[in-house]
Design a protein around this motif. Structure first.
Motif, PDB file in Angstrom:
ATOM      1  N   ARG A 127       0.821  -1.033  -0.090  1.00 45.74           N
ATOM      2  CA  ARG A 127       0.009   0.113  -0.105  1.00 45.74           C
ATOM      3  C   ARG A 127       0.737   1.165  -0.014  1.00 45.74           C
ATOM      4  O   ARG A 127       0.649   2.242  -0.787  1.00 45.74           O
ATOM      5  N   GLY A 130       2.135   2.367  -3.253  1.00 41.81           N
ATOM      6  CA  GLY A 130       1.318   2.773  -4.405  1.00 41.81           C
ATOM      7  C   GLY A 130       0.362   2.022  -4.649  1.00 41.81           C
ATOM      8  O   GLY A 130      -0.611   2.271  -5.749  1.00 41.81           O
ATOM      9  N   ARG A 132      -3.358   0.654  -5.657  1.00 40.14           N
ATOM     10  CA  ARG A 132      -4.226   1.374  -5.619  1.00 40.14           C
ATOM     11  C   ARG A 132      -5.233   0.965  -4.360  1.00 40.14           C
ATOM     12  O   ARG A 132      -5.415  -0.217  -4.248  1.00 40.14           O
ATOM     13  N   ASP A 133      -6.178   1.928  -4.082  1.00 35.49           N
ATOM     14  CA  ASP A 133      -6.903   1.615  -2.774  1.00 35.49           C
ATOM     15  C   ASP A 133      -8.181   0.722  -3.059  1.00 35.49           C
ATOM     16  O   ASP A 133      -8.639   0.355  -4.391  1.00 35.49           O
ATOM     17  N   ALA A 206      -6.762  -4.283  -8.244  1.00 37.50           N
ATOM     18  CA  ALA A 206      -5.565  -3.159  -8.014  1.00 37.50           C
ATOM     19  C   ALA A 206      -4.190  -3.996  -8.367  1.00 37.50           C
ATOM     20  O   ALA A 206      -3.502  -3.340  -8.785  1.00 37.50           O
ATOM     21  N   GLU A 209      -3.922  -4.324 -12.111  1.00 36.90           N
ATOM     22  CA  GLU A 209      -3.587  -3.019 -12.753  1.00 36.90           C
ATOM     23  C   GLU A 209      -2.036  -2.659 -12.384  1.00 36.90           C
ATOM     24  O   GLU A 209      -1.332  -2.402 -13.248  1.00 36.90           O
TER      25      GLU A 209
END
Ligand SMILES: Cc1cc2nc3c(=O)[nH]c(=O)nc-3n(C[C@H](O)[C@H](O)[C@H](O)COP(=O)(O)OP(=O)(O)OC[C@H]3O[C@@H](n4cnc5c(N)ncnc54)[C@H](O)[C@@H]3O)c2cc1C
Length: 411
Positions: A127, A130, A132-133, A206, A209
């Motif tokens: 996290r 970076g 993604r949330d 996430a 990605e």
């Protein structure tokens, strides 16, 4: 690190994706094969959303067989058992019963705790780097007990008082006011302030990605199969055609059992069917902390402005069809516990989105992560009811095995 490898992972659920992420970060060339059009579409799709790091005790425990007998005859039971003329079901149930003793439970709970906590620390790193949330929060987890004897037993077994504490009924509802209506019905609760919640499917997205940005990763949508090759090696078939790879990681959830069969490997996995409901209740009814109603075995997690409720262990239902009877029973349990949370649908059935999935469960609750008799085949399967929680820790363990630092399989 033992050197850069070409690794193929079969299965794009949370277990395959976290494995891919860990191995790509190590510099390996990783291909993920997923049969569906998107990742995270099966057991990882709408699960309970709890990252339940400190509450990992396996279902197999002393007294569970007696409790389960009681549940089977109870209305709205959290467990249902349909016995089938299926030797794999009987073998699984027998192995499960053999694991239902205090000593085995403690030993396995320690293995799971280790795996879970290593994953929690690593996820923090992801996290911070970076990722993604995915509606991640650390609100803590509250396990509510309605039965005084069960609560006393749970309070006694707290192993780390710095990280878990027993609460009185009023302390429970102070911590989670959404459950204030239960105050007269609960004996107490155990609170683990460092436990987390997140949306498992958004986590899968996430990871997909982040992986897509890595030059040493590719995602292929296709159907994988395994066959025995020469010299203790297995071969991967992608849509029926040979697919070259150095190492293979089987991480296909409940489908892993079928995939391993042609290799003569009989994985002790059984699909424990469960349900979830997702809804947007009015503010005040979305719990802030993640809650487990222990006696009903229902879990509640607030994911953004949504409430995710998950429950039910249906043994013997090997498909993901939505059974209206079981959904009705789950809605009844939620309506009784958190009135109004499900809203009112056109036929009074609740204004929620139902979902069902199969937990890929081993009898002991401990996943199988490790080598096989095939030199190029590794397993990362059987995370069962805790796959979201154990995913990152399992990937770390797999990474160590790939690196050759840890040749010991855990199972
Ligand atoms: C109702 C319910 C609530 C839950 N709640 C929680 C919770 O709160 N916290 C928690 O930690 N865990 C929870 N879990 C458990 C968790 O969801 C699972 O353990 C986890 O999702 C398993 O992930 P997986 O990647 O092993 O399997 P899956 O997510 O099923 O992924 C397997 C993937 O393999 C693919 N695949 C299969 N066969 C092939 C093939 N031949 N070729 C290519 N691809 C293939 C599938 O399409 C699928 O995408 C819950 C589960 C259920 C059912």
């Amino acid at each position: 690190m033992a050197g850069k490898r070409t690794i193929t992972i079969i299965g794009g659920g949370v277990i395959g994706l976290t494995a891919a992420y860990a191995l790509v970060r190590e510099g390996h060339d990783v291909t993920l094969i997923e049969r569906r059009e998107d990742v995270g579409q099966e057991a990882s799709f709408a699960n309970g959303g709890q990252l339940s790091y400190r509450y990992v005790s396996p279902l197999a425990d002393a007294g569970i067989a007696r409790d389960a007998l009681g549940w089977l005859f109870r209305p709205n039971s959290p467990i249902s058992l349909r016995l089938k003329a299926d030797p794999s079901q009987w073998r699984w149930l027998l192995a499960f019963l053999c694991a239902c003793n205090r000593q085995t439970n403690r030993r396995n709970a320690a293995v799971l705790l280790d795996l879970a906590l290593s994953g929690q620390a690593e996820l923090q790193t992801y996290r911070e780097e970076g990722l993604r949330d995915f509606l991640w929060r650390r609100p803590g987890k509250l396990v509510l007990y309605r039965n005084a004897a069960t609560f006393r037993k749970a309070a006694k077994s707290i192993s780390d008082p710095e990280r878990q504490r027993a609460l009185s009924p009023s302390e429970c509802t102070d911590i989670e006011p959404a459950f204030a209506g239960l105050r007269g019905q609960i004996a107490g609760g155990i609170f683990s302030p460092e436990d987390e919640v997140g949306d498992c499917f958004l986590f899968c997205e996430a990871l997909r990605e982040a992986l897509a940005a890595a030059p040493n990763f590719r995602l292929i949508h296709g159907n994988a199969a395994l066959t025995a090759g020469s010299k203790n090696r297995c071969a991967v078939l992608l849509d029926g055609k040979p697919f070259e790879t150095d190492l293979v990681v089987l991480a296909a959830g409940i489908a892993s059992r079928k995939l391993a069969r042609p290799l003569g490997i009989d994985l002790p996995l059984y699909g424990l069917k469960g349900y979830s409901l997702s809804t947007r209740p009015r503010p005040g009814l979305v719990p802030s902390v993640s809650v487990t109603d222990y006696d009903n075995r229902v879990v509640y997690a607030g994911l953004g402005d949504r409430l995710r409720v998950a429950a039910m262990v249906d043994i013997g239902a090997q498909d993901t069809r939505l059974n209206p009877k079981r959904l009705g029973e789950l809605r009844a349990l939620v309506n009784e516990t958190l009135p109004g949370a499900l809203g009112q649908g056109p036929e009074g059935q609740g204004d929620d989105t139902p979902w069902a999935g199969l937990r890929p469960a081993t009898p002991t609750g401990v996943p199988i992560i490790g080598r096989t008799r095939y030199d190029n085949l590794l397993l990362n399967v059987g995370q069962g009811a805790l796959g979201f929680t154990l995913s990152v820790g399992s990937a770390l363990r797999l990474k160590e095995i790939v690196a050759g630092c840890n040749s010991r399989a855990i199972s």
